[in-house]
Structure formats: structure tokens, C-alpha cells
Design a protein around this motif. Structure first.
Motif, short mmCIF file in Angstrom:
data_model
loop_
_atom_site.label_atom_id
_atom_site.label_comp_id
_atom_site.label_asym_id
_atom_site.label_seq_id
_atom_site.Cartn_x
_atom_site.Cartn_y
_atom_site.Cartn_z
N UNK A 1 26.20 13.13 75.39
CA UNK A 1 27.66 13.01 75.48
C UNK A 1 28.17 11.68 74.93
N UNK A 2 27.84 11.42 73.66
CA UNK A 2 28.40 10.24 72.99
C UNK A 2 28.50 10.52 71.50
N UNK A 3 29.48 9.92 70.86
CA UNK A 3 29.56 9.97 69.41
C UNK A 3 28.62 8.91 68.84
N UNK A 4 27.82 9.25 67.83
CA UNK A 4 26.88 8.27 67.28
C UNK A 4 27.53 6.97 66.84
N UNK A 5 28.80 7.02 66.42
CA UNK A 5 29.47 5.80 65.98
C UNK A 5 30.21 5.08 67.11
N UNK A 6 29.95 5.48 68.35
CA UNK A 6 30.52 4.78 69.50
C UNK A 6 29.81 3.43 69.64
N UNK A 7 30.57 2.38 69.82
CA UNK A 7 29.99 1.04 69.89
C UNK A 7 29.02 0.87 71.05
N UNK A 8 29.05 1.76 72.05
CA UNK A 8 28.14 1.60 73.16
C UNK A 8 26.68 1.73 72.72
N UNK A 9 26.44 2.37 71.57
CA UNK A 9 25.08 2.56 71.08
C UNK A 9 24.66 1.50 70.07
N UNK A 10 25.58 0.63 69.67
CA UNK A 10 25.28 -0.28 68.57
C UNK A 10 24.21 -1.32 68.91
N UNK A 11 24.13 -1.73 70.15
CA UNK A 11 23.06 -2.64 70.54
C UNK A 11 21.69 -2.02 70.33
N UNK A 12 21.58 -0.73 70.63
CA UNK A 12 20.33 -0.02 70.40
C UNK A 12 20.01 0.03 68.91
N UNK A 13 21.01 0.35 68.09
CA UNK A 13 20.77 0.44 66.65
C UNK A 13 20.32 -0.91 66.09
N UNK A 14 20.87 -2.00 66.62
CA UNK A 14 20.48 -3.32 66.15
C UNK A 14 18.99 -3.56 66.35
N UNK A 15 18.48 -3.19 67.52
CA UNK A 15 17.06 -3.36 67.80
C UNK A 15 16.22 -2.43 66.92
N UNK A 16 16.66 -1.20 66.77
CA UNK A 16 15.91 -0.23 65.97
C UNK A 16 15.83 -0.70 64.52
N UNK A 17 16.95 -1.17 63.98
CA UNK A 17 16.95 -1.65 62.60
C UNK A 17 16.07 -2.90 62.46
N UNK A 18 16.21 -3.83 63.38
CA UNK A 18 15.47 -5.10 63.31
C UNK A 18 13.96 -4.87 63.37
N UNK A 19 13.52 -3.93 64.18
CA UNK A 19 12.09 -3.69 64.36
C UNK A 19 11.51 -2.73 63.32
N UNK A 20 12.36 -2.17 62.45
CA UNK A 20 11.88 -1.25 61.43
C UNK A 20 11.59 0.14 61.95
#
Length: 293
Positions: A136-155
Motif C-alpha cells: 500500500x504505497x506508491x513507489x515514488x512516495x518519499x517514505x521509501x526513498x531512504x531505502x532506495x538510497x541504501x539499495x543504490x549505495x550498496x549496489x
């Protein structure tokens, strides 16, 4: 215990989309109503809830590797997922055939972000599964952006369910699950905001197939997996793009245990895919994306 290692050259295929639906303690990741509805939707025969060691044995018999994950949607469903640590440990014990992904509910906030880093650094997790409709979230909701930052940083890789879902299908009100969250166009914002993030759009994205193709052709980091559908039902434009513009970005996925790789591969044999493209879809693209090649 004998240490198992993966020999990519000997693999027939790499399945990038399989589900761990039951823990070693017998805990299921879906409640009975949703699981039964999903089984009816997919017309499942055989074992709906294989254990992680059973999944490993199943793929080992077929000389395939499999990406395996749970889905953490506890805040929406009230049901605890199979623990990510259990998935990762089972993959470590069966490293010749299992590749661990995790799942974290974005609604967990900073706790999820902290856990994501720990799962990558301490457990060797290679990616994260998001199911926007169930979570129940839109992928572009900022609540998920912290997760994406870690995923991107760790490859690591972010894998998003897209399109309709069999979970909740046929249950009154769809079990409260809203399809709008899983339009792949919402992932386009994520790909733009995190240009180095590796992304997989899961499934033929009915009714948004063209949107998925547009995002995958426009954003270099976006791939498409073919799980959840028998290839005989693939939209013609998906087959066309898989053969041409997206031949290096389309991936074999089954959605096991709801759809078996045996059935998927049998139907894929009959699909009009160029001979030079088949090995890319079945193994080579995934091996490169996962850093196995």
C-alpha cells in the motif's frame, strides 16, 4: 557442512523471481484467505508452500539458480513475513542455486533503512522486493526513498511488482488490495531520482505493459522480468521488445511456486524468440545484472 558454490557456466537458467512463502517454523507469509485466493487464481497444482531447502533442491535438480525472497507487508496485512535472515541463511547454505533478496515494508521508516544496510553487509542480500499493491504505497512516495538510497549505495537491486496481482483476486474487495499502486510509471520517478539504482519491473505489467516498456527503454537501469505469466499469454509488444530494443534487459522469472519454471520454460520454447536472444533472457542478462558473470 560442504560449502556450495555457484557454477554459472553449468546453469541452464537463472530464475529471478521466486517466493519463500513458509518459514522453518511453519509460519506462512500470507493469511489463509489470500493464499487460497491466489492458489485458485493461478490454478496451482502440487506443493504451494515449499520450504527453503525444498526450493533449493527443486532448482538443483533442474540445474537452475533462483532469486528467492519473502514479502514484508505486515503493516497492511497483519501477517508477519518469512524472516529475511532465514531466507539469506538458507541461500548461504545453498549458494550453488539460491540468491538471496529481502523485503522490507517502507512503512517501517528508519528502522527499515537500518535493517536494509545490515541485510546487505552482514547477510549478503543482493536485492529487495517491493510489492506496492500489497504494501500500500506508491513507489515514488518519499517514505521509501531512504531505502532506495541504501539499495543504490550498496549496489543491490530493487525489484518492484507491477501490474495486476493474483493476491486477493476473487476475494470481496480484492482483500483491500489496490492495483493503482503498481503502475510501473510510478517507478519511472524512482529511476530518474536514483540514476544508478538497478531496477527490475516484475511481470508483464497488465494493464500497463506499454508503460513498462517505455520506462525500460528510457531508463538504462530498468529491466523487466517475465514472471507470473505463461509465455503463451505475453502481449505481442512485449515479445517484440524482448527480441529487439530490450534483448539485454529482459529476464526469465517464473513466480514459483505459483507458476513453475517447468511450465514457463515449456511455453517459452514455443515463443517466437530469436535464437541469439534466448540465452540472454534465460541466463546471461540475469548473470550480468546480479554480478555473477
Amino acid at each position: 557442512m560442504t560449502t556450495r558454490t555457484m557454477n554459472v557456466a553449468e546453469l541452464v537458467a537463472i530464475d529471478v523471481h521466486t517466493h519463500a512463502e513458509v518459514s522453518a517454523k511453519g509460519q506462512a507469509s500470507l493469511d489463509t484467505e489470500l493464499a487460497d485466493a491466489s492458489s485458485a487464481y493461478f490454478k496451482i497444482e502440487g506443493n504451494r508452500k515449499p520450504t527453503l531447502p525444498e526450493i533449493a533442491g527443486y532448482y538443483r535438480e533442474r540445474k537452475m539458480a533462483a532469486v528467492v525472497f519473502t514479502v514484508d507487508a505486515e503493516s497492511a496485512t497483519g501477517t508477519e513475513p518469512v524472516p529475511n535472515e532465514e531466507v539469506a541463511e538458507a541461500a548461504a547454505d545453498n549458494a550453488d542455486v539460491l540468491i538471496p533478496f529481502a523485503s522490507l515494508d517502507p512503512h517501517r521508516g528508519k528502522a527499515a533503512v537500518k535493517q536494509a544496510r545490515r541485510l546487505v553487509e552482514e547477510y549478503g542480500v543482493r536485492g529487495f522486493k517491493f510489492h506496492p499493491s500489497i504494501q500500500a504505497f506508491f513507489p515514488n512516495d518519499r517514505l521509501a526513498y531512504g531505502l532506495y538510497e541504501v539499495i543504490e549505495e550498496t549496489g543491490a537491486i530493487a525489484l518492484f511488482h507491477t501490474g495486476q496481482t493474483g493476491i486477493g483476486a476473487g476475494v470481496p474487495g480484492g482483500g483491500g488490495i489496490r492495483l493503482k499502486y503498481s503502475n510501473p510509471l510510478h517507478v519511472d520517478d524512482v529511476a530518474a531520482d536514483f540514476p544508478h539504482l538497478k531496477i527490475i519491473l516484475a511481470h508483464p505489467s497488465f494493464p500497463w505493459q506499454d508503460e513498462a516498456l517505455a520506462v525500460a527503454t528510457h531508463k538504462p537501469g530498468v529491466h523487466i522480468d517475465l514472471s507470473g505469466w505463461s509465455p503463451k499469454y505475453f502481449p505481442p509488444q512485449l515479445v517484440q521488445y524482448a527480441n529487439t530494443l530490450l534483448k539485454d534487459k529482459v529476464l526469465f522469472g517464473s513466480d514459483y511456486p505459483v507458476l513453475t519454471p517447468d511450465r514457463w520454460l515449456a511455453d517459452f520454447e514455443k515463443l517466437e524468440i530469436k535464437e541469439a536472444v534466448r540465452p540472454k533472457i534465460l541466463k546471461e542478462n540475469a548473470a550480468r545484472l546480479l554480478g555473477l558473470a
